[in-house]
Design an enzyme around this catalytic site. Structure first.
Site, mmCIF file in Angstrom:
data_model
loop_
_atom_site.group_PDB
_atom_site.id
_atom_site.type_symbol
_atom_site.label_atom_id
_atom_site.label_comp_id
_atom_site.label_asym_id
_atom_site.label_seq_id
_atom_site.Cartn_x
_atom_site.Cartn_y
_atom_site.Cartn_z
ATOM 1 N N TYR A 284 45.613 22.120 -7.627
ATOM 2 C CA TYR A 284 47.040 22.260 -7.360
ATOM 3 C C TYR A 284 47.854 22.623 -8.593
ATOM 4 O O TYR A 284 48.991 23.083 -8.482
ATOM 5 C CB TYR A 284 47.562 20.952 -6.761
ATOM 6 C CG TYR A 284 48.957 21.037 -6.182
ATOM 7 C CD1 TYR A 284 49.155 21.435 -4.860
ATOM 8 C CD2 TYR A 284 50.068 20.720 -6.941
ATOM 9 C CE1 TYR A 284 50.423 21.514 -4.316
ATOM 10 C CE2 TYR A 284 51.353 20.787 -6.418
ATOM 11 C CZ TYR A 284 51.517 21.189 -5.099
ATOM 12 O OH TYR A 284 52.781 21.263 -4.567
ATOM 13 N N LYS A 336 35.834 16.003 -0.932
ATOM 14 C CA LYS A 336 35.050 17.100 -0.361
ATOM 15 C C LYS A 336 33.778 17.267 -1.190
ATOM 16 O O LYS A 336 33.364 18.381 -1.538
ATOM 17 C CB LYS A 336 35.872 18.397 -0.341
ATOM 18 C CG LYS A 336 35.242 19.544 0.455
ATOM 19 C CD LYS A 336 35.080 19.246 1.931
ATOM 20 C CE LYS A 336 34.522 20.468 2.655
ATOM 21 N NZ LYS A 336 34.223 20.168 4.088
ATOM 22 N N ASP A 371 38.308 17.219 5.701
ATOM 23 C CA ASP A 371 38.516 17.825 7.012
ATOM 24 C C ASP A 371 38.360 16.793 8.126
ATOM 25 O O ASP A 371 39.133 16.778 9.091
ATOM 26 C CB ASP A 371 37.588 19.016 7.239
ATOM 27 C CG ASP A 371 36.184 18.799 6.714
ATOM 28 O OD1 ASP A 371 36.014 18.079 5.726
ATOM 29 O OD2 ASP A 371 35.237 19.358 7.295
ATOM 30 N N ASP A 395 48.481 16.627 -1.341
ATOM 31 C CA ASP A 395 49.632 17.435 -0.949
ATOM 32 C C ASP A 395 49.599 17.731 0.543
ATOM 33 O O ASP A 395 50.621 17.657 1.236
ATOM 34 C CB ASP A 395 49.641 18.732 -1.762
ATOM 35 C CG ASP A 395 50.796 19.639 -1.390
ATOM 36 O OD1 ASP A 395 51.958 19.215 -1.540
ATOM 37 O OD2 ASP A 395 50.530 20.776 -0.935
#
Length: 502
Positions: A284, A336, A371, A395
């Site tokens: 980010y 992840k 996810d 975020d």
């Protein structure tokens, strides 16, 4: 007396007591009560174990440490935690009767020393120790400067009168409107902030050619505390996000995004979640560049993501400490690492190691892939309590969680660093409705409540949140985005009336 009854006895000055009978589930609730003691010029606080979480009685836990820290902050002279056994139920009832008599006695100090379980020597001595007929007891000696004796004040007096310097940044678009609304609420609470108003965003560009003028940054360095409205980053001109720059400038490594249902009856009800987001690392941060090929200057786009062991440990430690202090039962690490084995694997690995070494048993730890987490939040958000994750994932998830409770208009944010803290509404500047008087100011008001918590003014924070709740649900005054017809000014007036009449 029922041996399972719960009692918190507060002795106010020389001649006033209050009994508290609701269980306290976490450090925040307990210290809110202690704050009320301080407000009433209280000298002694006695807590029956039945109103405290079991973790309190293991003094090595962070709950006890947080609680004692707040006692010192509020400058209470002494506190006694009494743990009466079941067979002493009738004795405890007698204790309460004697306490009532002591509270009305002319010589309050001598009377207090006659109470069962109270130290026979100077009550400002040190503990722990074993109590007498009351069973096990813990005594904490806390010395503090003498305070002048005052009459019992009105219950809603603020806990602190010393001015707190703070930087105020109204921001762009609807920012000035929601900032004015929030200031009206804080003024009604008599919050002791001393504002230094500064500009940023588009106003900063117009005034000094920079969205973050030097004067604004200098103000935050001085006050180490800021409340800001939404900032618009100018398109073109090579300007980086002002929010990202602020985080980097002041090393605001932790982003807190609470989401709690205020208006019941929606698709997702009784939501109470906290997203803790790492704020300085990962993808980010925007370290990107293009690689030109065959005359195409943007043929290849590349982004660099960096997560460090130190940065991961810092945010995970903060999240775990916050979970313990606020009574969260479960923390979920979102990652992840199945694909991004290095970049998010280091975050997951650090979290699991930290939990095993320092926090195991204080809360439940879970892990989930990003996810799958997004899907589970939509299907069953109640399975989560606190989420801690890396910058980019945080975020995304924080906005998803805001959607569960009514959208970004109900979503406050706090950016916490070692030497500064900035509180904000996380929604955009909404230039399309700026100046129309219809903006919802609740997100910034809730951010101000987080700011009050941060400044150790929990009672004011609770009053602000309660006033928002009652304005929405009892008075039924709501802005258009919440299904009502009130404008910003009408909602603010109703909220201020709630605060003043409480």
């Amino acid at each position: 007396m029922n041996a399972s009854a719960r009692h918190l006895l507060l002795v106010h000055g020389p001649a006033r007591i209050v009994e508290w009978t609701d269980p306290l589930t976490d450090a925040r609730e307990a210290t809110d009560v202690v704050g009320a003691c301080f407000e009433h010029d209280t000298d002694r606080v006695l807590l029956d174990e039945a109103v405290l979480p079991p973790a309190f009685f293991a003094l090595r836990t962070r709950f006890a440490g947080e609680f004692l820290e707040k006692l010192q902050t509020y400058r209470l002279r002494a506190a006694v935690v009494v743990s009466p056994a079941a067979e002493h139920g009738e004795r405890f009832a007698e204790y309460l009767r004697e306490a009532r008599q002591a509270a009305t006695a002319a010589s309050s100090t001598a009377a207090r020393r006659r109470w069962p379980g109270w130290p026979a020597n100077d009550p400002r001595g040190a503990g722990p120790r074993q109590g007498g007929a009351m069973g096990p007891a813990l005594f904490f000696g806390l010395r503090a400067p003498r305070r002048p004796r005052l009459p019992i004040p009105r219950p809603r007096a603020p806990l602190m009168t010393t001015p707190i310097p703070a930087t105020l940044i109204p921001g762009d678009g609807i920012g000035p409107e929601i900032v004015d609304a929030t200031l009206a609420a804080l003024d009604a609470l008599k919050a002791p902030f001393e504002w230094d108003r500064q500009i940023a965003g588009l106003g900063g560009v117009k005034a000094s050619g920079d969205p973050l003028p030097a004067a604004t940054l200098d103000s935050i360095r001085r006050t180490r505390l800021a409340l800001k409205g939404p900032l618009e980053t100018p398109s073109g001109g090579g300007y980086r996000s002002s929010n990202v720059r602020l985080r980097e400038e002041f090393e605001l490594y932790a982003n807190l995004r609470p989401a709690r249902t205020i208006i019941p009856g929606g698709r997702f009800d009784k939501i109470d979640l906290m997203v803790v987001r790492e704020n300085l690392e990962g993808l980010y941060i925007g370290h990107e560049h293009y690689v030109p090929i065959d005359g195409d200057p943007h043929a290849v786009a590349m982004a660099t993501g960096i997560n460090t062991r130190q940065g991961s440990r810092r945010i995970l430690e903060y999240a775990f400490q916050t979970a313990v202090a606020t009574g969260r039962k479960k923390v979920t690490i979102v990652h992840k690492a199945n694909i991004m084995k290095a970049l998010t694997g280091i975050f997951l690995e650090t979290g699991l190691d930290l939990y095993e070494k320092k926090y195991k048993g204080q809360f439940e730890l879970d892990t989930v892939i990003i996810d799958a987490c997004a899907m589970k939040l939509v299907l069953n958000p109640w399975q989560f309590d606190m989420l801690v994750t890396t910058n980019l994932f945080g975020d995304i998830l924080s906005d998803l969680v805001a959607g569960l409770v009514g959208g970004l208009g109900m979503a406050p944010g706090a950016n916490i660093g070692t030497n500064a803290a900035i509180f904000e509404a996380v929604h955009g500047s909404a230039p399309d409705i700026a100046g129309k008087g219809i903006a919802n100011p609740i997100a910034l008001m809730l951010a101000a409540a987080l700011m009050l918590d941060h400044c150790k003014l929990p009672e004011l924070a609770t009053r602000l949140r309660q006033a928002i709740d009652e304005t929405l649900n009892i008075d039924q005054v709501r802005t258009g985005d919440l299904g009502g017809s009130a404008g910003t000014e009408a909602f603010t007036k109703a909220l201020v009336a709630r605060i003043q009449n409480a």
